[in-house]
Design a protein around this motif. Sequence first.
Motif, PDB file in Angstrom:
ATOM      1  N   ALA A  62      24.511   3.570  -5.733  1.00 24.30           N
ATOM      2  CA  ALA A  62      24.168   4.653  -4.816  1.00 24.30           C
ATOM      3  C   ALA A  62      25.438   5.275  -4.230  1.00 24.30           C
ATOM      4  CB  ALA A  62      23.256   4.138  -3.709  1.00 24.30           C
ATOM      5  N   MET A  63      26.407   4.429  -3.871  1.00 26.13           N
ATOM      6  CA  MET A  63      27.681   4.929  -3.365  1.00 26.13           C
ATOM      7  C   MET A  63      28.401   5.751  -4.421  1.00 26.13           C
ATOM      8  SD  MET A  63      30.956   2.688  -2.063  1.00 26.13           S
ATOM      9  CE  MET A  63      30.091   2.040  -0.631  1.00 26.13           C
ATOM     10  N   ALA A  64      28.467   5.233  -5.651  1.00 30.62           N
ATOM     11  CA  ALA A  64      29.139   5.945  -6.734  1.00 30.62           C
ATOM     12  C   ALA A  64      28.447   7.266  -7.046  1.00 30.62           C
ATOM     13  CB  ALA A  64      29.187   5.062  -7.983  1.00 30.62           C
ATOM     14  N   ALA A  65      27.123   7.281  -6.986  1.00 32.42           N
ATOM     15  CA  ALA A  65      26.377   8.509  -7.260  1.00 32.42           C
ATOM     16  C   ALA A  65      26.672   9.566  -6.205  1.00 32.42           C
ATOM     17  CB  ALA A  65      24.879   8.213  -7.306  1.00 32.42           C
ATOM     18  N   LEU A 112      31.501  -3.319   0.865  1.00 30.92           N
ATOM     19  CA  LEU A 112      31.174  -1.948   0.486  1.00 30.92           C
ATOM     20  C   LEU A 112      32.186  -0.956   1.059  1.00 30.92           C
ATOM     21  CD1 LEU A 112      27.284  -1.990   0.881  1.00 30.92           C
ATOM     22  CD2 LEU A 112      28.577  -1.850  -1.262  1.00 30.92           C
ATOM     23  N   ALA A 113      32.658  -1.200   2.290  1.00 34.80           N
ATOM     24  CA  ALA A 113      33.638  -0.303   2.898  1.00 34.80           C
ATOM     25  C   ALA A 113      34.947  -0.310   2.108  1.00 34.80           C
ATOM     26  CB  ALA A 113      33.886  -0.710   4.348  1.00 34.80           C
ATOM     27  N   LEU A 114      35.419  -1.483   1.727  1.00 34.81           N
ATOM     28  CA  LEU A 114      36.635  -1.564   0.914  1.00 34.81           C
ATOM     29  C   LEU A 114      36.408  -0.952  -0.464  1.00 34.81           C
ATOM     30  CD1 LEU A 114      37.862  -5.175   1.807  1.00 34.81           C
ATOM     31  CD2 LEU A 114      38.809  -3.011   2.603  1.00 34.81           C
ATOM     32  N   GLY A 115      35.223  -1.178  -1.020  1.00 31.66           N
ATOM     33  CA  GLY A 115      34.902  -0.583  -2.316  1.00 31.66           C
ATOM     34  C   GLY A 115      34.891   0.931  -2.268  1.00 31.66           C
ATOM     35  N   LEU A 116      34.421   1.481  -1.154  1.00 33.03           N
ATOM     36  CA  LEU A 116      34.436   2.933  -0.975  1.00 33.03           C
ATOM     37  C   LEU A 116      35.864   3.467  -0.983  1.00 33.03           C
ATOM     38  CD1 LEU A 116      33.142   5.674  -0.233  1.00 33.03           C
ATOM     39  CD2 LEU A 116      33.201   4.948   2.158  1.00 33.03           C
ATOM     40  N   ALA A 134      45.069   1.300  -2.122  1.00 34.04           N
ATOM     41  CA  ALA A 134      45.985   0.176  -2.348  1.00 34.04           C
ATOM     42  C   ALA A 134      45.845  -0.862  -1.238  1.00 34.04           C
ATOM     43  CB  ALA A 134      47.417   0.687  -2.442  1.00 34.04           C
ATOM     44  N   GLY A 135      45.731  -0.377   0.013  1.00 32.85           N
ATOM     45  CA  GLY A 135      45.534  -1.305   1.124  1.00 32.85           C
ATOM     46  C   GLY A 135      44.234  -2.066   1.006  1.00 32.85           C
ATOM     47  N   ALA A 136      43.159  -1.378   0.568  1.00 33.35           N
ATOM     48  CA  ALA A 136      41.865  -2.040   0.388  1.00 33.35           C
ATOM     49  C   ALA A 136      41.943  -3.104  -0.696  1.00 33.35           C
ATOM     50  CB  ALA A 136      40.797  -0.997   0.051  1.00 33.35           C
ATOM     51  N   LEU A 137      42.636  -2.804  -1.785  1.00 37.52           N
ATOM     52  CA  LEU A 137      42.796  -3.785  -2.864  1.00 37.52           C
ATOM     53  C   LEU A 137      43.602  -4.993  -2.393  1.00 37.52           C
ATOM     54  CD1 LEU A 137      43.467  -1.509  -5.970  1.00 37.52           C
ATOM     55  CD2 LEU A 137      41.494  -2.993  -5.596  1.00 37.52           C
ATOM     56  N   LEU A 138      44.625  -4.741  -1.585  1.00 32.12           N
ATOM     57  CA  LEU A 138      45.432  -5.841  -1.067  1.00 32.12           C
ATOM     58  C   LEU A 138      44.605  -6.743  -0.158  1.00 32.12           C
ATOM     59  CD1 LEU A 138      48.191  -7.211  -0.789  1.00 32.12           C
ATOM     60  CD2 LEU A 138      48.698  -5.644   1.100  1.00 32.12           C
ATOM     61  N   VAL A 154      34.553  -5.641  -4.559  1.00 26.42           N
ATOM     62  CA  VAL A 154      35.249  -4.443  -4.101  1.00 26.42           C
ATOM     63  C   VAL A 154      35.499  -3.483  -5.260  1.00 26.42           C
ATOM     64  CG1 VAL A 154      37.407  -3.613  -3.059  1.00 26.42           C
ATOM     65  CG2 VAL A 154      36.276  -5.646  -2.133  1.00 26.42           C
ATOM     66  N   LEU A 155      35.705  -4.018  -6.451  1.00 25.78           N
ATOM     67  CA  LEU A 155      35.954  -3.182  -7.629  1.00 25.78           C
ATOM     68  C   LEU A 155      34.686  -2.555  -8.209  1.00 25.78           C
ATOM     69  CD1 LEU A 155      38.553  -5.251  -9.708  1.00 25.78           C
ATOM     70  CD2 LEU A 155      38.981  -3.270  -8.244  1.00 25.78           C
ATOM     71  N   LEU A 156      33.518  -3.104  -7.873  1.00 30.81           N
ATOM     72  CA  LEU A 156      32.291  -2.667  -8.544  1.00 30.81           C
ATOM     73  C   LEU A 156      31.957  -1.190  -8.331  1.00 30.81           C
ATOM     74  CD1 LEU A 156      30.013  -3.462 -10.399  1.00 30.81           C
ATOM     75  CD2 LEU A 156      28.748  -4.333  -8.415  1.00 30.81           C
ATOM     76  N   PRO A 157      32.076  -0.609  -7.113  1.00 33.32           N
ATOM     77  CA  PRO A 157      31.790   0.829  -6.993  1.00 33.32           C
ATOM     78  C   PRO A 157      32.655   1.681  -7.907  1.00 33.32           C
ATOM     79  CG  PRO A 157      31.827  -0.183  -4.825  1.00 33.32           C
ATOM     80  CD  PRO A 157      32.327  -1.222  -5.786  1.00 33.32           C
ATOM     81  N   LEU A 158      33.938   1.347  -8.038  1.00 35.53           N
ATOM     82  CA  LEU A 158      34.822   2.090  -8.938  1.00 35.53           C
ATOM     83  C   LEU A 158      34.400   1.904 -10.385  1.00 35.53           C
ATOM     84  CD1 LEU A 158      37.302   3.751  -9.674  1.00 35.53           C
ATOM     85  CD2 LEU A 158      38.674   1.649  -9.503  1.00 35.53           C
TER      86      LEU A 158
END
Length: 250
Positions: A62-65, A112-116, A134-138, A154-158
Amino acid sequence: MHVTIHKTMHKTMHLKQRDGALDLLKWLALLSMVLDHLRYVGYSADLLYVPGRLAFPWFCLAMAANLARVRAPTTGGQWRYLGWLLLFSALSEIPYRMYIPDPDTLNVLPTLALGLLVARGWQQPVLASRLLAAGALLLAALFSQRLMFGFFGVLLPLAILLVIRRPWYFALLPGLVCLAANQWQVLYYSVRLGNQVAMAAVATCLIAPWLGLFLLRHAEGVKPPPMRRWAYALYPVHFLVLLALRQALA
């Protein structure tokens, strides 16, 4: 007269932009989440773990859409989206810990926030977005054990955003990411022991993104109740309702 026509056209365009299939996906994701959490009401219901594996990937879809259909999102709209996630992350943590026995992670909204941030950093090639991504991934790498669904969550939305407009078989990529986010080591060990719930859970993780994409592409004409910003409150509220149910059944 001109103003009236303009308002009518604006209202019509707004109504057309409402995606009934996307609203349906959100309601089904919510239902899957509630079914998953019913396992903690007090009765043995391990089988509910299987439909529960649909909830997180469908929320990510839903976020990706939403990201994919907005070609030039406004900065204010982006911050509001993130702000609502962060606000209800904080509001949900106490109800989450009251209901889930001995939780070892935060509730799902920080993931979900980091994934966004990660998905938006890929979508918008500007320095600020890339730095936030980059900060979210770290943070996801450093605190993977504290995040529900961990680094891969965290990677799933991307992962879903990358395949959302591609042929259906590309959905295997986010399916693998979804499986990795769902403690695949534990599931794999249980599968080796012949646990049928674990087998069904693995299969569900692998096909969940594809099922969601199939729904978005083919559930044309459906008109469920629109899920708007008030729906964020359903996350902490459902913990409180299930907690009351558990206490009533005790």
